[in-house]
Design a protein around this motif. Structure first.
Motif, PDB file in Angstrom:
ATOM      1  N   ILE A 139      35.408  43.652  38.525  1.00 26.94           N
ATOM      2  CA  ILE A 139      36.613  44.458  38.826  1.00 26.94           C
ATOM      3  C   ILE A 139      36.347  45.163  36.879  1.00 26.94           C
ATOM      4  O   ILE A 139      37.570  45.590  36.625  1.00 26.94           O
ATOM      5  CB  ILE A 139      37.233  43.152  38.860  1.00 26.94           C
ATOM      6  CG1 ILE A 139      37.254  43.421  40.220  1.00 26.94           C
ATOM      7  CG2 ILE A 139      39.306  44.464  38.619  1.00 26.94           C
ATOM      8  CD1 ILE A 139      37.293  43.758  41.559  1.00 26.94           C
ATOM      9  N   ASN A 140      36.687  43.974  35.743  1.00 25.02           N
ATOM     10  CA  ASN A 140      36.098  44.252  34.678  1.00 25.02           C
ATOM     11  C   ASN A 140      34.974  44.189  34.406  1.00 25.02           C
ATOM     12  O   ASN A 140      35.081  42.635  33.909  1.00 25.02           O
ATOM     13  CB  ASN A 140      37.154  44.059  34.330  1.00 25.02           C
ATOM     14  CG  ASN A 140      37.463  43.715  31.672  1.00 25.02           C
ATOM     15  OD1 ASN A 140      36.909  44.025  31.855  1.00 25.02           O
ATOM     16  ND2 ASN A 140      38.813  44.342  32.380  1.00 25.02           N
ATOM     17  N   PRO A 141      33.973  45.164  33.784  1.00 20.65           N
ATOM     18  CA  PRO A 141      32.141  44.583  33.747  1.00 20.65           C
ATOM     19  C   PRO A 141      32.234  43.701  32.289  1.00 20.65           C
ATOM     20  O   PRO A 141      31.912  42.267  32.337  1.00 20.65           O
ATOM     21  CB  PRO A 141      31.711  45.783  33.708  1.00 20.65           C
ATOM     22  CG  PRO A 141      33.102  46.192  34.584  1.00 20.65           C
ATOM     23  CD  PRO A 141      34.036  46.042  34.179  1.00 20.65           C
ATOM     24  N   LEU A 142      33.316  44.146  31.742  1.00 21.57           N
ATOM     25  CA  LEU A 142      33.215  43.663  30.322  1.00 21.57           C
ATOM     26  C   LEU A 142      33.762  41.620  29.846  1.00 21.57           C
ATOM     27  O   LEU A 142      32.746  41.235  29.471  1.00 21.57           O
ATOM     28  CB  LEU A 142      33.522  44.340  28.740  1.00 21.57           C
ATOM     29  CG  LEU A 142      33.544  43.711  27.595  1.00 21.57           C
ATOM     30  CD1 LEU A 142      32.370  43.691  26.708  1.00 21.57           C
ATOM     31  CD2 LEU A 142      34.519  45.111  26.565  1.00 21.57           C
ATOM     32  N   ALA A 143      34.696  41.675  30.854  1.00 14.49           N
ATOM     33  CA  ALA A 143      35.430  40.234  31.343  1.00 14.49           C
ATOM     34  C   ALA A 143      34.281  39.552  31.722  1.00 14.49           C
ATOM     35  O   ALA A 143      34.499  38.035  31.689  1.00 14.49           O
ATOM     36  CB  ALA A 143      36.823  40.807  32.197  1.00 14.49           C
ATOM     37  N   VAL A 144      34.214  40.089  33.110  1.00 16.11           N
ATOM     38  CA  VAL A 144      32.732  38.845  33.992  1.00 16.11           C
ATOM     39  C   VAL A 144      31.827  38.888  32.559  1.00 16.11           C
ATOM     40  O   VAL A 144      31.129  37.634  32.443  1.00 16.11           O
ATOM     41  CB  VAL A 144      32.348  40.337  34.545  1.00 16.11           C
ATOM     42  CG1 VAL A 144      31.191  39.313  35.128  1.00 16.11           C
ATOM     43  CG2 VAL A 144      33.397  40.540  36.259  1.00 16.11           C
ATOM     44  N   VAL A 145      31.153  39.838  31.676  1.00 11.39           N
ATOM     45  CA  VAL A 145      30.501  38.742  30.487  1.00 11.39           C
ATOM     46  C   VAL A 145      30.522  38.455  30.000  1.00 11.39           C
ATOM     47  O   VAL A 145      30.233  36.993  29.515  1.00 11.39           O
ATOM     48  CB  VAL A 145      29.288  40.449  30.247  1.00 11.39           C
ATOM     49  CG1 VAL A 145      29.012  39.457  28.788  1.00 11.39           C
ATOM     50  CG2 VAL A 145      28.454  41.422  30.846  1.00 11.39           C
ATOM     51  N   GLY A 146      32.001  38.827  29.542  1.00 11.07           N
ATOM     52  CA  GLY A 146      32.662  37.205  28.374  1.00 11.07           C
ATOM     53  C   GLY A 146      32.763  35.889  29.669  1.00 11.07           C
ATOM     54  O   GLY A 146      32.443  34.943  28.530  1.00 11.07           O
ATOM     55  N   GLN A 147      32.841  35.752  30.880  1.00 10.15           N
ATOM     56  CA  GLN A 147      33.082  34.555  31.739  1.00 10.15           C
ATOM     57  C   GLN A 147      31.554  34.125  31.545  1.00 10.15           C
ATOM     58  O   GLN A 147      31.618  32.613  31.616  1.00 10.15           O
ATOM     59  CB  GLN A 147      33.617  35.455  33.396  1.00 10.15           C
ATOM     60  CG  GLN A 147      35.290  35.170  32.643  1.00 10.15           C
ATOM     61  CD  GLN A 147      35.965  34.294  32.758  1.00 10.15           C
ATOM     62  OE1 GLN A 147      35.457  33.251  33.246  1.00 10.15           O
ATOM     63  NE2 GLN A 147      36.588  34.177  31.850  1.00 10.15           N
ATOM     64  N   ILE A 148      30.330  34.644  31.849  1.00 12.48           N
ATOM     65  CA  ILE A 148      29.226  34.301  32.057  1.00 12.48           C
ATOM     66  C   ILE A 148      28.683  33.491  30.420  1.00 12.48           C
ATOM     67  O   ILE A 148      28.054  32.628  30.170  1.00 12.48           O
ATOM     68  CB  ILE A 148      27.850  35.342  32.103  1.00 12.48           C
ATOM     69  CG1 ILE A 148      28.852  35.362  33.761  1.00 12.48           C
ATOM     70  CG2 ILE A 148      26.995  35.496  32.420  1.00 12.48           C
ATOM     71  CD1 ILE A 148      27.667  37.056  34.228  1.00 12.48           C
ATOM     72  N   ASP A 163      41.685  53.021  33.682  1.00 12.94           N
ATOM     73  CA  ASP A 163      41.485  51.630  33.094  1.00 12.94           C
ATOM     74  C   ASP A 163      41.838  51.633  34.907  1.00 12.94           C
ATOM     75  O   ASP A 163      43.024  50.560  34.415  1.00 12.94           O
ATOM     76  CB  ASP A 163      42.060  51.318  32.193  1.00 12.94           C
ATOM     77  CG  ASP A 163      41.542  52.088  30.585  1.00 12.94           C
ATOM     78  OD1 ASP A 163      40.336  52.035  30.328  1.00 12.94           O
ATOM     79  OD2 ASP A 163      42.382  51.869  29.902  1.00 12.94           O
ATOM     80  N   GLY A 164      40.990  51.602  35.768  1.00 12.49           N
ATOM     81  CA  GLY A 164      41.133  50.619  36.937  1.00 12.49           C
ATOM     82  C   GLY A 164      40.248  49.776  36.794  1.00 12.49           C
ATOM     83  O   GLY A 164      39.287  49.199  35.997  1.00 12.49           O
ATOM     84  N   VAL A 165      40.038  49.690  38.958  1.00 13.92           N
ATOM     85  CA  VAL A 165      39.377  48.498  39.082  1.00 13.92           C
ATOM     86  C   VAL A 165      37.779  49.098  38.252  1.00 13.92           C
ATOM     87  O   VAL A 165      36.954  50.432  38.953  1.00 13.92           O
ATOM     88  CB  VAL A 165      39.119  48.612  40.247  1.00 13.92           C
ATOM     89  CG1 VAL A 165      37.341  48.087  41.110  1.00 13.92           C
ATOM     90  CG2 VAL A 165      39.955  47.694  41.286  1.00 13.92           C
ATOM     91  N   GLY A 166      36.882  48.537  37.624  1.00 12.53           N
ATOM     92  CA  GLY A 166      35.560  48.951  37.564  1.00 12.53           C
ATOM     93  C   GLY A 166      35.781  49.460  35.777  1.00 12.53           C
ATOM     94  O   GLY A 166      34.501  49.694  34.785  1.00 12.53           O
TER      95      GLY A 166
END
Length: 788
Positions: free
Chosen positions: A681-690, A19-22
């Motif tokens: 860094i955290n793809p799922l979190a980025v989608v959540g931000q968008i 559970d690191g970067v990416g």
């Protein structure tokens, strides 16, 4: 000590090393929030605490003749009733300009301004005491943006002094941008088509669900311990210390659970009031705003009026732009100077335009104070310039997407400030991608009684059965800066400690980053796992015992505090490898090639050469560093030239809407986005931000507005201030690019704000396409579509 009525959280973030970067590990606070077990600031409790409350002005502008608090003080259960005369230190505070009184002194400047604060043994006792306070007002005419800018136009119906919101005048800040030859006659002659448009954006609220709340506890050393929901612990501390008459070491802040922020917690609200009451009574004081108080107690998005003039050649090349922007800053400055700078420097959009003149001004008025909100000045501008792009494309007979792509900036392009974009700027590619996404099908599901009403605008209220419903498609793209700008010393501090606990290496991370729901604690743990190769990462509570992390705003925390954690973890690794050189005789070049993974020290080929537990032994490694991005500079006050921003981020949207043109009802069918995030860094979190940013842009497009009339807020509740629900939120497909920024940690870009920009004009463009109406103001209401 303060306690919580629900379990403390965010302390331990243990997960497998993968559970690191990416990766997209589970948020440590996610299950707690879903189950209702997360401890928010409003859950704070102390066995001996009092309740604080403020008396607020019912007028937008008035002189205070007198304040009588005798009846309130005489009420049983009341411990303190404080006015400005009871403040031990400075009577003013402010995020950028110290112009806001802690409690009104001789004049109130906005509806809801606090005048008196009360501490009592019960909220109802405090409320009854507030009702007994008598204030004698001399009500004055409120100043709006028009009067603030040009009082002579109004013929001085009242005395000239009545048109000055502050003794210093009505201008908070102005920024002029001059690029190329501006709007000279020679330049204008190069344009075959000139389009002029006037646009308006209403006042939007951050509408976070957790109201302002906190608990101030007097300490034995004469100081105050404040447990608070905020976005910036250290700037709160800096503003409060002069008011309380205490040094920073005696005003200690700890972050409590935050129920959303979006810029609305960057300014002080109840923090200083709780501390003043605790200081005066010697008892812990808790303040929790109700929803109406929350609307009065924090800043909002600046309403804006914008006039744009664009010129283009017949083949679709932009020649010049002239823009005049007026932002309503409200009663006090807050972040208005920085918002003005953003509006000016980003005001022409992500386009190459050889000649540009932009004037951006924020004015003092007697409307509610306005400051930071997601998008920070760029949201209003994007609605203006993207509306112009559609009008120009129509005038030239060009496809609106291709017209934008023809003029899109790219890496190496110059901004109107003269700054060269020295990282990927895939504006044309984002537009291409979003346009090529599959379109949603036209609603055609049917039931026994006709069309499926859930798919129609207003259908769930049985107001339409499909008559008059027209579909429209619209596009928009925006540009947003990341991080603090214009020469601000933007930095973040991180402490990382690595030690052996229970026979395994465990990392402790301590920063002052405010976790407001963006997932920063998850990202910090991911970075430490990547850099130090450990599974167990513990997050210390954010507080002022460690150096500042700056504000959780400007899409900056993953870049800045993530950068600080990365840099500090690297320093820890350097110490560990130095121990290995001393212990095992590793050559410097060999040590430099080693990496940490799974609690081991590995060669590039994956051979284990040491165990972290052995290297650490009984001697933990503890490092603290400050991380800074490359320096920026203030814009020239005359020309607006300068390296003002450290990073830019871009997002494009395509909106598909169905509009019932007879009833004026809108249903956003789909809101697709394409965004470059540098490195997820955290793809799922980025989608959540968008998704989150897009939804707030949807709210601004069709429903969200604080209605202010004659300076008074008419809808301070979630009954009358409408925000999108799950029924209003459409499918949101996302196409995410990862084009690394060479100047940023891991190549990442801040991602949270950009989708808020382009979602609003894309939706409005789609509604225009469906209705044929100009629609130059947001939010769009039914009467704007039906003419009623």
């Amino acid at each position: 000590m303060a306690t919580l009525t629900k379990p403390q959280n965010l302390r331990d973030v243990a997960a497998p090393g993968r559970d690191g970067v990416g990766a997209s590990p589970m948020r440590p606070d996610g299950i707690l929030k879903v189950k209702g077990d997360f401890a928010y600031a409003s859950d704070l409790w102390h066995e001996d605490m009092l309740w604080g409350m403020a008396l607020r002005s019912p007028h937008a502008r008035a002189r205070i003749r007198s304040v009588d608090v005798a009846a309130a003080l005489a009420q049983p259960g009341v411990y303190a009733v404080l006015t400005h005369e009871d403040i031990p230190g400075s009577k003013f505070y402010g995020l950028e300009i110290r112009d806001q009184p802690v409690l009104a002194i001789d004049e109130v400047r906005f509806h809801g301004e606090p005048i008196v604060i009360v501490a009592a043994d019960h909220p109802e006792t405090a409320r009854r005491a507030i009702a007994k306070i008598v204030v004698d007002y001399d009500v004055l005419p409120p100043i709006g943006p028009a009067q603030a800018l040009d009082p002579e136009r109004y013929g001085y119906v009242h005395a000239p002094a009545d048109y000055k919101a502050h003794a210093s005048g009505n201008i908070v800040h102005s920024q002029h941008i001059h690029h190329g030859d501006g709007d000279s006659a020679e330049v204008r002659a190069l344009a075959d088509v000139i389009v002029r448009g006037e646009y308006e954006v209403g006042m939007q609220d951050q509408a976070f669900l957790g109201p302002e709340s906190g608990l101030a506890v007097p300490a034995e050393d004469g100081g105050i311990d404040l447990y608070i929901a905020t976005q910036w612990l250290h700037v709160d501390q800096q503003q409060m210390c002069p008011v309380l008459g205490l040094p920073p070491e005696k005003v200690r802040l700890t972050l409590a659970g935050v129920g959303g922020a979006f810029g609305g917690r960057e300014d002080i609200s109840m923090q200083v009031h709780a501390c003043l009451l605790a200081q005066h009574t010697g008892k812990p004081v808790k303040i929790v705003y109700n929803r109406e108080e929350s609307f009065f107690g924090h800043v909002h998005r600046h309403p804006a009026t914008m006039v744009f003039e664009h010129g283009a050649t017949r083949d679709g090349r932009l020649v010049f732009v002239k823009a005049e922007i007026v932002l309503d800053g409200g009663a006090y400055a807050s972040a208005s100077p920085a918002v003005v700078g953003n509006a000016a420097s980003l005001g022409i959009g992500p386009y190459v335009i050889p000649h540009a003149v932009v004037d951006s001004t924020a004015v003092y008025t007697n409307n509610p104070p306005c400051g930071a909100m997601r998008g920070f000045g760029a949201v209003q501008m994007c609605f203006g310039y993207e509306s112009q792009m559609d009008r120009l494309a129509a005038e030239l007979g060009l496809d609106p997407v291709e017209f934008r792509r023809l003029n899109a900036m790219e890496q190496g392009s110059a901004l109107p400030t003269g700054q060269i974009v020295d990282a990927p700027a895939p504006v044309a590619e984002l537009l291409r991608r979003v346009k090529e996404m599959p379109l949603p099908e036209v609603a055609n599901r049917r039931t026994a009684n006709g069309p499926d009403l859930r798919e129609l605008p207003g259908g769930l209220s049985n107001s339409t059965h499909g008559e008059g419903v027209v579909r429209g498609i619209g596009y928009a793209v925006g540009i947003k800066n990341v991080g603090f700008s214009e020469g601000f010393d933007d930095y973040s501090t991180a402490r990382v400690r690595l030690e052996v606990i229970g026979g395994a290496p465990v990392a402790l991370v301590h920063t002052a980053m405010a976790e407001v729901g963006q997932g920063g604690v998850t990202v910090q743990a991911q970075i430490v796992r990547t850099e130090l190769g450990v599974d167990q990462v513990t997050m210390a509570p954010a507080d002022t015992r460690v150096g500042s992390a700056g504000s959780t705003s400007a899409s900056r925390q993953t870049y800045m505090t993530g950068g600080a954690v990365k840099q500090t973890a690297e320093a820890v690794r350097t110490v560990l490898l130095a121990r290995g050189r001393d212990r095992y005789g590793w050559a410097p070049a060999f040590a430099a090639s080693l990496r940490l993974s799974g609690g081991k020290v590995l060669t590039a080929a994956g051979e284990v050469v040491a165990d972290l537990v052995d290297l650490l032994g009984d001697e933990p490694v503890d490092e603290t560093t400050e991380f800074r991005h490359r320096p920026t500079e203030a814009f020239d006050r005359v020309t607006g030239q300068g390296f003002g921003h450290v990073q830019y981020t871009f997002c494009a949207h395509r909106a598909v809407v169905d509009v019932d043109v007879e009833l004026g009802l809108v249903k956003v069918v789909e809101l697709a986005a394409a965004q470059d995030v540098g490195k997820a860094i955290n793809p799922l979190a980025v989608v959540g931000q968008i998704h989150g940013g897009s939804t707030q842009g949807l709210g601004l497009a069709v429903m969200e507005e604080i209605v202010v009339k004659d300076g008074k807020v008419r809808n301070p509740s979630f009954t009358d201030y409408l925000i999108p629900t799950i029924l209003d939120t459409p499918p949101m497909p996302v196409d995410m690019l990862e084009l690394a920024d060479p100047h940023a940690p891991y190549g990442l870009r801040g991602a949270g704000e950009a989708p808020t920009l382009s979602s609003t004009p894309a939706i409005v463009a789609a509604i225009r396409a469906a209705t044929g109406l100009p629609l130059n103001r947001v939010p769009i209401r039914p009467e704007h579509l039906t003419g009623t």
